[in-house]
Design a protein around this motif. Structure first.
Motif, mmCIF file in Angstrom:
data_model
loop_
_atom_site.group_PDB
_atom_site.id
_atom_site.type_symbol
_atom_site.label_atom_id
_atom_site.label_comp_id
_atom_site.label_asym_id
_atom_site.label_seq_id
_atom_site.Cartn_x
_atom_site.Cartn_y
_atom_site.Cartn_z
ATOM 1 N N MET A 152 -0.434 -4.046 4.377
ATOM 2 C CA MET A 152 0.280 -2.798 4.109
ATOM 3 C C MET A 152 -0.519 -1.590 4.579
ATOM 4 S SD MET A 152 2.310 -3.334 0.482
ATOM 5 C CE MET A 152 0.878 -3.847 -0.479
ATOM 6 N N CYS A 153 -1.835 -1.611 4.356
ATOM 7 C CA CYS A 153 -2.676 -0.512 4.842
ATOM 8 C C CYS A 153 -2.641 -0.434 6.361
ATOM 9 C CB CYS A 153 -4.122 -0.706 4.374
ATOM 10 S SG CYS A 153 -4.395 -0.437 2.611
ATOM 11 N N GLY A 259 -3.838 16.496 4.156
ATOM 12 C CA GLY A 259 -4.305 15.134 4.400
ATOM 13 C C GLY A 259 -3.605 14.105 3.537
ATOM 14 N N HIS A 260 -3.870 12.824 3.863
ATOM 15 C CA HIS A 260 -3.200 11.712 3.196
ATOM 16 C C HIS A 260 -4.198 10.851 2.425
ATOM 17 C CE1 HIS A 260 0.698 12.195 5.289
ATOM 18 N NE2 HIS A 260 -0.051 12.672 6.273
ATOM 19 N N LEU A 261 -3.782 10.424 1.231
ATOM 20 C CA LEU A 261 -4.519 9.435 0.443
ATOM 21 C C LEU A 261 -3.703 8.153 0.434
ATOM 22 C CD1 LEU A 261 -6.850 8.708 -1.549
ATOM 23 C CD2 LEU A 261 -5.344 9.497 -3.393
ATOM 24 N N VAL A 262 -4.342 7.033 0.773
ATOM 25 C CA VAL A 262 -3.662 5.739 0.868
ATOM 26 C C VAL A 262 -4.417 4.744 0.002
ATOM 27 C CG1 VAL A 262 -2.869 3.918 2.419
ATOM 28 C CG2 VAL A 262 -2.965 6.289 3.219
ATOM 29 N N LEU A 263 -3.743 4.213 -1.024
ATOM 30 C CA LEU A 263 -4.377 3.322 -1.989
ATOM 31 C C LEU A 263 -3.689 1.956 -1.998
ATOM 32 C CD1 LEU A 263 -4.686 5.737 -5.056
ATOM 33 C CD2 LEU A 263 -6.322 5.403 -3.187
ATOM 34 N N ALA A 264 -4.488 0.885 -2.059
ATOM 35 C CA ALA A 264 -3.945 -0.476 -2.140
ATOM 36 C C ALA A 264 -4.830 -1.312 -3.047
ATOM 37 C CB ALA A 264 -3.841 -1.096 -0.747
ATOM 38 N N GLY A 265 -4.371 -2.554 -3.288
ATOM 39 C CA GLY A 265 -5.013 -3.410 -4.277
ATOM 40 C C GLY A 265 -4.349 -3.239 -5.629
ATOM 41 N N ILE A 266 -3.097 -2.800 -5.609
ATOM 42 C CA ILE A 266 -2.371 -2.429 -6.832
ATOM 43 C C ILE A 266 -1.166 -3.340 -7.004
ATOM 44 C CG2 ILE A 266 -1.222 -0.538 -8.039
ATOM 45 C CD1 ILE A 266 -2.586 1.327 -5.864
ATOM 46 N N LEU A 267 -1.005 -3.884 -8.203
ATOM 47 C CA LEU A 267 0.172 -4.680 -8.524
ATOM 48 C C LEU A 267 1.339 -3.762 -8.894
ATOM 49 C CD1 LEU A 267 -1.578 -7.408 -10.704
ATOM 50 C CD2 LEU A 267 -0.703 -7.696 -8.382
ATOM 51 N N GLU A 268 2.550 -4.253 -8.701
ATOM 52 C CA GLU A 268 3.737 -3.433 -8.987
ATOM 53 C C GLU A 268 3.702 -2.857 -10.399
ATOM 54 O OE1 GLU A 268 7.065 -5.949 -8.204
ATOM 55 O OE2 GLU A 268 7.018 -5.619 -6.036
ATOM 56 N N GLN A 289 5.703 -2.268 -0.296
ATOM 57 C CA GLN A 289 5.489 -3.337 -1.269
ATOM 58 C C GLN A 289 5.640 -4.687 -0.585
ATOM 59 O OE1 GLN A 289 8.345 -2.637 -4.360
ATOM 60 N NE2 GLN A 289 10.112 -3.065 -3.069
ATOM 61 N N GLU A 290 4.875 -5.660 -1.074
ATOM 62 C CA GLU A 290 4.907 -7.007 -0.496
ATOM 63 C C GLU A 290 4.320 -7.999 -1.491
ATOM 64 O OE1 GLU A 290 3.059 -9.491 3.318
ATOM 65 O OE2 GLU A 290 3.176 -7.303 3.425
ATOM 66 N N ASP A 291 5.079 -9.027 -1.799
ATOM 67 C CA ASP A 291 4.607 -10.138 -2.642
ATOM 68 C C ASP A 291 3.998 -9.679 -3.961
ATOM 69 O OD1 ASP A 291 5.435 -11.815 -0.645
ATOM 70 O OD2 ASP A 291 3.439 -12.165 0.175
ATOM 71 N N GLY A 292 4.607 -8.691 -4.605
ATOM 72 C CA GLY A 292 4.121 -8.241 -5.904
ATOM 73 C C GLY A 292 3.061 -7.163 -5.834
ATOM 74 N N TRP A 293 2.592 -6.815 -4.640
ATOM 75 C CA TRP A 293 1.591 -5.762 -4.441
ATOM 76 C C TRP A 293 2.278 -4.522 -3.883
ATOM 77 C CZ3 TRP A 293 -3.378 -6.748 -6.001
ATOM 78 C CH2 TRP A 293 -3.740 -8.097 -6.195
ATOM 79 N N ILE A 294 1.680 -3.355 -4.141
ATOM 80 C CA ILE A 294 2.263 -2.120 -3.641
ATOM 81 C C ILE A 294 1.194 -1.283 -2.928
ATOM 82 C CG2 ILE A 294 4.123 -1.964 -5.310
ATOM 83 C CD1 ILE A 294 2.398 -0.012 -6.935
#
Length: 300
Positions: A152-153, A259-268, A289-294
């Motif tokens: 996703m990132c 600017g943009h902040l992009v965060l991952a490693g997060i569950l729905e 979102q993908e497979d329960g992650w956002i």
């Protein structure tokens, strides 16, 4: 080596595993006995937090022993114990000799991020349609493009660069916080970003990032977190929800105006927690979102 395979209900996995370890098993692994079936259970947890449940309803416990005699003795002793009730012996067989390097490599194929952007292990040829390629082999540091959070990132980076004829302007100065293998920083370099800081608390991750960047001819600076200085047009952090909450003021302080902040490693189910944590500085929204992650993003 010989492999001893057992079926165990959830409440017996720990005593069975401990007993196998005490009986000199070379290794003990636990798998979902219903994996690849309709009954498969996905268990997501985070370091420092209690798991959603202790384990699978039915587990396959696999132990490796140096000799057949040792495996048979372990099986006999286990079946005589009270705690083995509800468990059963599945098999005892020699481990077939294999080319483990080739077997491991066969598990990793090229990963499509977009039709033109691919992550390709060094033992594969890039697909014909790939215009941008990151060469990356699985290693000690997290991030080879196979996990939904990483994909996703990478998709966000590719799409952001595509929004402007000047990719360097679209991504601007980039910070990859918690860089792991360096894959996000390298992707930013491949999409035109010219000034990139990649930082991680793990020196091994920093070393991995340096090596991977060199292998991909990507210009970036990899170091420990103190090296992150000033404002960035793009701040990327693919970690986990708990540290992301703690890092909220630090990460937001690095986001430049516009600017943009992009965060991952997060569950729905963690979306609201992150939105609350970042609310004093930025308004996060779910961007993918993908497979329960956002993937969550915000713009200053």
């Amino acid at each position: 080596m010989y492999e001893l395979s057992l079926m165990s209900p959830q409440d017996r996995v720990e005593p069975v595993s401990d007993a196998l370890d005490a009986l000199d098993a070379l290794s003990v692994s636990v798998e979902d006995a219903d994996a690849q079936t309709d009954a498969e259970q996905a268990l997501f947890g985070e370091p420092g937090m209690p798991p959603p449940q202790e384990g699978w309803q039915r587990s396959r416990v696999v132990a490796l022993f140096e000799t057949e005699a040792a495996a048979k003795e372990a099986a006999d002793l286990l079946q005589a114990q009270d705690f083995f009730e509800g468990c059963k012996l599945l098999s005892l067989a020699p481990v077939v000799e294999q080319d483990w390097v080739r077997l491991t490599q066969s598990q990793f194929a090229p990963v499509e991020i977009t039709p033109e952007f691919w992550i390709v292990p060094t033992w594969h040829e890039p697909p014909a349609q790939a215009r941008r390629v990151i060469r990356l082999d699985p290693g000690l540091a997290f991030g080879t493009g196979t996990h939904p959070t990483t994909r996703m990132c990478l998709r966000w980076i590719a799409r952001q660069a595509a929004t402007s004829p000047d990719a360097a302007a679209a991504l601007g100065r980039v910070l990859d916080y918690g860089c792991g293998s360096g894959i996000l920083a390298i992707a930013a370099a491949k999409h035109g970003a010219t000034e990139i800081d990649a930082v991680d608390i793990d020196p091994a991750a920093v070393e991995s990032t340096v090596r991977n960047a060199q292998a991909n001819n990507a210009a970036l600076h990899a170091a420990l977190p103190d090296a992150a200085q000033g404002l960035y047009q793009t701040v990327l952090a693919n970690i986990l929800a708990s540290p992301l909450q703690v890092l909220a003021p630090l990460l937001c302080a690095h986001v430049a105006p516009g600017g943009h902040l992009v965060l991952a490693g997060i569950l729905e189910r963690q979306a609201e927690l992150l939105q609350q944590a970042y609310a004093p500085w930025l308004q996060l929204r779910v961007a993918d979102q993908e497979d329960g992650w956002i993937l969550m993003t915000a713009q200053r």
